[in-house]
Structures are given as C-alpha cells and as structure tokens.
Design an enzyme around this catalytic site. Structure first.
Site, mmCIF file in Angstrom:
data_model
loop_
_atom_site.group_PDB
_atom_site.id
_atom_site.type_symbol
_atom_site.label_atom_id
_atom_site.label_comp_id
_atom_site.label_asym_id
_atom_site.label_seq_id
_atom_site.Cartn_x
_atom_site.Cartn_y
_atom_site.Cartn_z
ATOM 1 N N ASN A 1 0.832 -1.350 -0.180
ATOM 2 C CA ASN A 1 0.004 -0.099 0.022
ATOM 3 C C ASN A 1 0.869 0.992 0.136
ATOM 4 O OD1 ASN A 1 -1.749 2.112 0.558
ATOM 5 N ND2 ASN A 1 -2.348 1.368 2.399
ATOM 6 N N TRP A 2 0.946 1.690 -1.129
ATOM 7 C CA TRP A 2 1.822 2.995 -1.458
ATOM 8 C C TRP A 2 1.332 4.279 -0.501
ATOM 9 C CZ3 TRP A 2 4.016 2.914 -7.145
ATOM 10 C CH2 TRP A 2 4.713 1.955 -7.270
ATOM 11 N N LYS A 3 0.103 4.274 -0.237
ATOM 12 C CA LYS A 3 -0.646 5.506 0.380
ATOM 13 C C LYS A 3 -0.122 6.764 -0.474
ATOM 14 C CE LYS A 3 -0.024 3.002 4.665
ATOM 15 N NZ LYS A 3 0.118 3.154 6.110
ATOM 16 N N HIS B 1 -9.257 0.915 4.896
ATOM 17 C CA HIS B 1 -8.050 1.269 5.850
ATOM 18 C C HIS B 1 -8.261 1.967 6.875
ATOM 19 C CE1 HIS B 1 -3.842 2.337 6.435
ATOM 20 N NE2 HIS B 1 -3.601 1.392 5.733
ATOM 21 N N GLU C 1 -6.625 4.635 7.895
ATOM 22 C CA GLU C 1 -6.502 6.051 7.718
ATOM 23 C C GLU C 1 -7.825 6.595 6.993
ATOM 24 O OE1 GLU C 1 -2.768 5.578 5.553
ATOM 25 O OE2 GLU C 1 -1.769 4.836 7.462
ATOM 26 N N GLU D 1 -5.032 -4.744 10.414
ATOM 27 C CA GLU D 1 -4.201 -4.011 10.851
ATOM 28 C C GLU D 1 -4.163 -3.582 12.026
ATOM 29 O OE1 GLU D 1 -2.152 -2.758 6.665
ATOM 30 O OE2 GLU D 1 -4.104 -1.455 6.987
ATOM 31 N N GLY E 1 2.869 2.222 10.873
ATOM 32 C CA GLY E 1 3.767 3.181 10.611
ATOM 33 C C GLY E 1 4.562 3.680 11.745
ATOM 34 N N SER F 1 4.075 -2.425 10.252
ATOM 35 C CA SER F 1 5.425 -2.410 10.394
ATOM 36 C C SER F 1 6.056 -3.760 9.919
ATOM 37 C CB SER F 1 5.495 -1.988 11.915
ATOM 38 O OG SER F 1 5.248 -0.744 12.159
ATOM 39 N N GLY G 1 3.125 -1.141 4.279
ATOM 40 C CA GLY G 1 3.024 0.430 3.945
ATOM 41 C C GLY G 1 4.434 0.563 3.503
ATOM 42 N N GLY G 2 5.197 1.475 4.544
ATOM 43 C CA GLY G 2 6.668 2.083 4.404
ATOM 44 C C GLY G 2 7.370 0.976 3.586
#
Ligand code: 13P
Length: 251
Positions: free
Chosen positions: A9-11, A96, A98, A168, A174, A214, A235-236
C-alpha cells in the site's frame, strides 16, 4: 482459494516518475527470485493506469487504495468501481484505518463500498483493526468482531471468493512497533473462527487473512510462518524495491 499474498500500500507516495521507477525496479528484482505468493501494489489513483501498463507482463497485480460507493454522479474528487475496472484494476483496498480516521469512513459507508466493488467484480482487500486503547483495555477481539459483523460478515458465502481480509492493528501502522507473531496468530485464528461460525469451515479455510503494521524484511518470515497468517499488507517497506522483494521472498 486461500493464497499467500504480499500487497504494498503506497498510500500518498510516489509521483508519476517514481511510480515508473519503482515498478521497473520491482519487475527486475522479481524476475531474479522465486516467488511463492501473489504480489500486489497499490499506487495512488492518478498513477493506476500507468501501473497497469507497466505490470502487463509481470507477476505484479495492481490494486486501488479506495473508491466511492456510488455508480457515478456528483461526487467531486471521487472515482467509482466501474472506473477502476475500465483502466484494468482488479482489486481495491477498502476500510483502511487512515480512511476511517481521516475521511470518516464508517461501517455503513464501507458496507456500501463493498457491495459496489463486488457488483463490479473487484477483489476487495478489507482492512480493520483495533486502536491502542482497545488493546490496552483488552477489547481488541470485541472491536474486530464488531468491525467485521457490521460489514463483511453479512455478505453471502459466495462473495468470499472475492474478499481478502487484512488485520491491521492501528497501533502497529507506521510506528515501527509490530504485533508479535503470536499476537497476529491469535487474532487471525479468532477472525477465522468468526468465519467458521458464520459460513462453515470450507469458506473459512479459503479466505486469505493478511497482517499489516510495520512488516519489514527482518520480521516478515516469522510473522508469515504462523498458520493463520496468509501474508502482509505493507506500507513503508513497500516503497523500496529491495525491502519489498525481501518481504515477498519471506514466503
Ligand atoms: P506500515 O507497514 O508502514 O506500518 O503500514 C501498514 C499499512 O498501513 C498498510 O496498509
């Protein structure tokens, strides 16, 4: 069919040039390793069309990060499920944390989004998970149960062929703090038990349940080794070809 899946997930990261560069790097890196899972990436909506073209001859599949529940109409700034279909996107991330936190997506809206995605034959990666305060107060199972019961657990059994779940825990997103493999397994087994009691064992056994929060190349193998963890939503660490490849090859 239950698959192992690693999804990135590149966000809101990577412009057009960076999207092309990262996909080219991934295509190259993945040609040189043996892959034992499905691989998805989820760029921003403006770069989905180019991502689909750049992955045409690749193992990589492309997912959207969001979509609107309506077919079309006066919803400034939004994109529909049919529009995702039209540009060759086959999967969409919904729910998600967010989206829930910053854009007010609640169970009702998510239920409508899920219905629209299914009508348009999109695969759904459905995200949910508890807040830190829920875990601290011991309410994490209750919270997750309610997030699922109010949305996807009311679907018919046939719909589950098109649904991937992604647990999640919000406190692990993150933050660098990962749920331990045991905590992930405990929750995933609980989620599968909810599927068993709602639909029976054969449906439940065929649903992929991903863990997100993470995940890195250094911890992926241990987390993915757990029986009910069928992969990760990353993510990251999905923003660097070497890290993402390291997670993919953990399978
Ligand atoms: P991180 O891997 O950066 O913690 O993000 C997880 C996530 O939100 C994936 O959807």
């Amino acid at each position: 069919m239950r698959n192992n899946i690693v999804a990135g997930n590149w966000k809101m990261n990577n412009d057009a040039t960076q999207t092309t560069e990262l996909i080219n790097d991934l295509n190259k890196a993945l040609e040189e390793v043996s892959i034992n899972c499905r691989v998805l990436i989820s760029p921003t909506s403006i770069n989905l069309t180019s991502a689909v073209a750049l992955t045409e001859d690749s193992v990589i599949e492309v997912a959207a990060q969001n979509m609107h529940q309506a077919k079309n109409g006066a919803f400034t700034g939004e994109i529909s499920a049919a529009m995702l279909n039209d540009v060759g996107v086959k999967s969409v991330i919904l729910g998600h944390s967010e989206r829930r936190t910053y854009f007010g997506e609640n169970d009702q809206i998510l239920t409508e989004k899920v219905a629209s995605a299914l009508e348009n034959n999109l695969e759904i990666i459905f995200c949910f998970g508890e807040l830190l305060q829920d875990r601290k107060s011991g309410n994490h199972f209750k919270v997750v149960e309610s997030q699922l019961k109010n949305t996807v657990l009311s679907l018919n059994a046939a719909s589950w062929e098109h649904i991937v779940l992604a647990y999640e825990p919000v406190w692990a997103i993150g933050t660098g703090e990962t749920a331990s493999p045991e905590q992930a397994q405990e929750m995933h087994a609980y989620i599968r038990s909810l599927l068993v009691s709602t639909y029976g064992i054969s449906v439940a056994e065929n649903v992929s349940i991903l863990y997100g929060g993470s995940v890195k190349p250094t911890n992926a193998k241990e987390i993915f080794s757990k029986e009910d963890v069928d992969g990760g939503l990353i993510g990251g660490a999905s923003l660097k070809a070497t890290d993402f490849t390291g997670i993919i090859t953990a399978f």
